[in-house]
Design a protein around this motif. Structure first.
Motif, mmCIF file in Angstrom:
data_model
loop_
_atom_site.group_PDB
_atom_site.id
_atom_site.type_symbol
_atom_site.label_atom_id
_atom_site.label_comp_id
_atom_site.label_asym_id
_atom_site.label_seq_id
_atom_site.Cartn_x
_atom_site.Cartn_y
_atom_site.Cartn_z
ATOM 1 N N LEU A 281 0.815 -1.210 0.000
ATOM 2 C CA LEU A 281 0.000 0.000 0.000
ATOM 3 C C LEU A 281 0.848 1.260 0.000
ATOM 4 O O LEU A 281 0.348 2.362 0.240
ATOM 5 C CB LEU A 281 -0.933 -0.007 1.213
ATOM 6 C CG LEU A 281 -1.987 -1.130 1.202
ATOM 7 C CD1 LEU A 281 -2.679 -1.228 2.542
ATOM 8 C CD2 LEU A 281 -3.012 -0.889 0.095
ATOM 9 N N GLY A 282 2.153 1.102 -0.255
ATOM 10 C CA GLY A 282 3.034 2.253 -0.334
ATOM 11 C C GLY A 282 3.514 2.779 1.000
ATOM 12 O O GLY A 282 4.043 3.892 1.073
ATOM 13 N N ALA A 283 3.353 1.997 2.060
ATOM 14 C CA ALA A 283 3.770 2.433 3.397
ATOM 15 C C ALA A 283 4.846 1.518 3.960
ATOM 16 O O ALA A 283 4.940 1.322 5.175
ATOM 17 C CB ALA A 283 2.566 2.483 4.336
ATOM 18 N N PRO A 313 -4.416 -6.490 0.609
ATOM 19 C CA PRO A 313 -4.662 -5.395 1.555
ATOM 20 C C PRO A 313 -5.374 -4.222 0.898
ATOM 21 O O PRO A 313 -5.094 -3.860 -0.242
ATOM 22 C CB PRO A 313 -3.256 -5.007 2.024
ATOM 23 C CG PRO A 313 -2.353 -5.463 0.931
ATOM 24 C CD PRO A 313 -2.980 -6.678 0.346
ATOM 25 N N ARG A 314 -6.288 -3.623 1.657
ATOM 26 C CA ARG A 314 -7.002 -2.427 1.207
ATOM 27 C C ARG A 314 -6.521 -1.185 1.953
ATOM 28 O O ARG A 314 -6.382 -0.117 1.352
ATOM 29 C CB ARG A 314 -8.504 -2.603 1.417
ATOM 30 C CG ARG A 314 -9.128 -3.705 0.587
ATOM 31 C CD ARG A 314 -10.591 -3.887 0.932
ATOM 32 N NE ARG A 314 -11.374 -2.697 0.666
ATOM 33 C CZ ARG A 314 -11.983 -2.439 -0.497
ATOM 34 N NH1 ARG A 314 -11.860 -3.300 -1.500
ATOM 35 N NH2 ARG A 314 -12.684 -1.338 -0.659
ATOM 36 N N THR A 315 -6.317 -1.326 3.264
ATOM 37 C CA THR A 315 -5.846 -0.201 4.071
ATOM 38 C C THR A 315 -4.846 -0.717 5.106
ATOM 39 O O THR A 315 -4.880 -1.889 5.499
ATOM 40 C CB THR A 315 -6.996 0.507 4.809
ATOM 41 O OG1 THR A 315 -7.580 -0.410 5.754
ATOM 42 C CG2 THR A 315 -8.062 0.992 3.840
ATOM 43 N N ALA A 316 -3.974 0.185 5.543
ATOM 44 C CA ALA A 316 -3.029 -0.119 6.621
ATOM 45 C C ALA A 316 -2.837 1.139 7.448
ATOM 46 O O ALA A 316 -2.573 2.210 6.893
ATOM 47 C CB ALA A 316 -1.692 -0.605 6.064
ATOM 48 N N ARG A 317 -2.994 1.023 8.764
ATOM 49 C CA ARG A 317 -2.824 2.158 9.660
ATOM 50 C C ARG A 317 -1.959 1.762 10.843
ATOM 51 O O ARG A 317 -2.121 0.671 11.404
ATOM 52 C CB ARG A 317 -4.176 2.664 10.184
ATOM 53 C CG ARG A 317 -4.995 3.427 9.175
ATOM 54 C CD ARG A 317 -6.136 4.171 9.863
ATOM 55 N NE ARG A 317 -7.145 3.270 10.383
ATOM 56 C CZ ARG A 317 -7.622 3.311 11.632
ATOM 57 N NH1 ARG A 317 -7.153 4.192 12.495
ATOM 58 N NH2 ARG A 317 -8.569 2.472 12.006
ATOM 59 N N PHE A 318 -1.057 2.648 11.216
ATOM 60 C CA PHE A 318 -0.233 2.437 12.403
ATOM 61 C C PHE A 318 -0.857 3.219 13.552
ATOM 62 O O PHE A 318 -1.142 4.416 13.419
ATOM 63 C CB PHE A 318 1.204 2.891 12.139
ATOM 64 C CG PHE A 318 1.935 1.998 11.182
ATOM 65 C CD1 PHE A 318 2.707 0.938 11.641
ATOM 66 C CD2 PHE A 318 1.835 2.208 9.811
ATOM 67 C CE1 PHE A 318 3.362 0.099 10.751
ATOM 68 C CE2 PHE A 318 2.500 1.379 8.915
ATOM 69 C CZ PHE A 318 3.264 0.324 9.388
ATOM 70 N N LEU A 319 -1.069 2.539 14.678
ATOM 71 C CA LEU A 319 -1.784 3.113 15.808
ATOM 72 C C LEU A 319 -0.854 3.297 16.996
ATOM 73 O O LEU A 319 -0.071 2.387 17.332
ATOM 74 C CB LEU A 319 -2.948 2.204 16.227
ATOM 75 C CG LEU A 319 -3.888 1.700 15.121
ATOM 76 C CD1 LEU A 319 -4.922 0.759 15.708
ATOM 77 C CD2 LEU A 319 -4.569 2.876 14.433
ATOM 78 N N ALA A 320 -0.939 4.442 17.641
ATOM 79 C CA ALA A 320 -0.172 4.696 18.858
ATOM 80 C C ALA A 320 -0.913 4.082 20.043
ATOM 81 O O ALA A 320 -2.107 4.344 20.236
ATOM 82 C CB ALA A 320 0.011 6.192 19.063
#
Length: 339
Positions: A281-283, A313-320
């Motif tokens: 996803l480019g991350a 994968p559709r989305t990827a998020r990094f969470l604190a």
């Protein structure tokens, strides 16, 4: 009258870059050499496909940041009027820049329609310190599959609460010490499988999702600390062996790999055909550790969700998450019907 031909001479460096002759140039020259030796050794190991000995594996995790000492070495070589040092610095910058590119080729087009969507969360709780933050993230994000590392006995008890059992009735929890404990939670039925043998627990299972069997595996090899590189390599090697013999089942390997794409031992896992969701996803260079600086883009991505070809994968998020030195990673996946 004919003039004698001009003698060809190498181009001169701009005068504004030069230091006065004497001690200042000597210090700049030696400093440039030391910086460029450091960068060259690390980049040479990356090019040769080996992780080397300490401190090379530790520095490989931060390979993009080696552009800073490479650039500084080039500037010092120019200030010291060292043409060979300038050429060395340019070469070091060029090679280090080349290896900042994402690793791996594009995945093939998935076969079959989308059968289900899965939300996968992986989180290292740093000795259970982020247990409360994890519980909050589970309530907010409602992932379908959860891979938890460094789940201490307090964490295991919290995951065994009535509310968590109602939300995640299927699980494979290994209750152990602060770093050794791990957990796999699922909203979908699970058939637990044998762990990948390691110092820190790495449980696995097969989930039943939309009529398909999906293999899910926790990853948490030992970190590449001085004196422990053999253990780090061997445990990543066991994950590679697991990935290589996974068969045709859709497969997810999620966790703290203690390795980035610049480590040969991690690339060996990717070479089995698994792909990094964030990279797709480019991350792929988004830092997940250390959490204190990851939000500012400083650090390394050592937490990954790897997937086989039937998962896209559709989305990827990094969470604190408060209480841990890692950022959690939440990925949304399309599961394609490959039957």
């Amino acid at each position: 009258m004919l003039r004698p031909p001009h003698v060809l001479r190498p181009p001169r460096l701009p005068r504004w870059t030069a230091l006065p002759r004497g001690r200042a140039r000597t210090v700049a020259s030696w400093s440039s050499g030391l910086l460029l030796v450091l960068v060259t050794v690390v980049v040479a190991c990356r090019a040769a496909g080996v992780d080397g000995v300490s401190p090379v594996p530790q520095l490989l995790a931060f390979l993009p940041w080696l552009l800073v000492p490479a650039g500084l070495g080039l500037l010092l070589a120019a200030a010291a009027r060292r043409p060979l040092g300038c050429a060395w610095g340019l070469a070091a910058l060029a090679v280090a820049s080349w290896f900042t590119q994402p690793y791996g080729d594009a995945p093939p087009a998935p076969r079959g329609p989308v059968a289900a969507q899965l939300r996968v969360l992986t989180a290292n709780l740093e000795f259970g310190g982020a247990t409360d933050a994890l519980l909050g993230a589970l309530r907010r994000e409602k992932p379908d599959l959860v891979s938890v590392q460094e789940c201490d006995p307090r964490c295991a008890a919290a995951l065994n609460s009535q509310a968590l059992r109602a939300a995640y009735p299927h699980r494979n929890v290994v209750v152990a010490g602060a770093a050794e404990g791990s957990a796999l939670l699922s909203k979908h039925p699970l058939t637990n499988e044998a762990e990948v043998y390691a110092t820190l627990a790495m449980p696995g299972a097969v989930a039943r999702v939309a009529g398909q069997r999906v293999r899910i595996q926790v990853a948490h090899p030992m970190p590449p600390v001085p004196g422990g590189l053999h253990l780090w390599r061997s445990e990543l090697g066991r994950l590679r062996d697991f990935a290589a013999r996974r068969g045709d089942l859709p497969t997810i390997v999620a966790g703290d790999f203690n390795a980035s794409q610049d480590h040969a031992a991690f690339r060996a896992v990717l070479d089995t055909g698994l792909r990094d969701s964030a990279r797709m996803l480019g991350a792929g260079r988004t830092p997940s550790w250390p959490a204190a600086t990851a939000g500012a883009g400083i650090g390394a991505q050592i937490d990954h969700v790897l997937v086989s070809d039937t998962l896209r994968p559709r989305t990827a998020r990094f969470l604190a998450l408060e209480g841990t030195d890692h950022r959690a990673l939440l990925v949304t996946l399309d599961l394609h019907d490959s039957r």
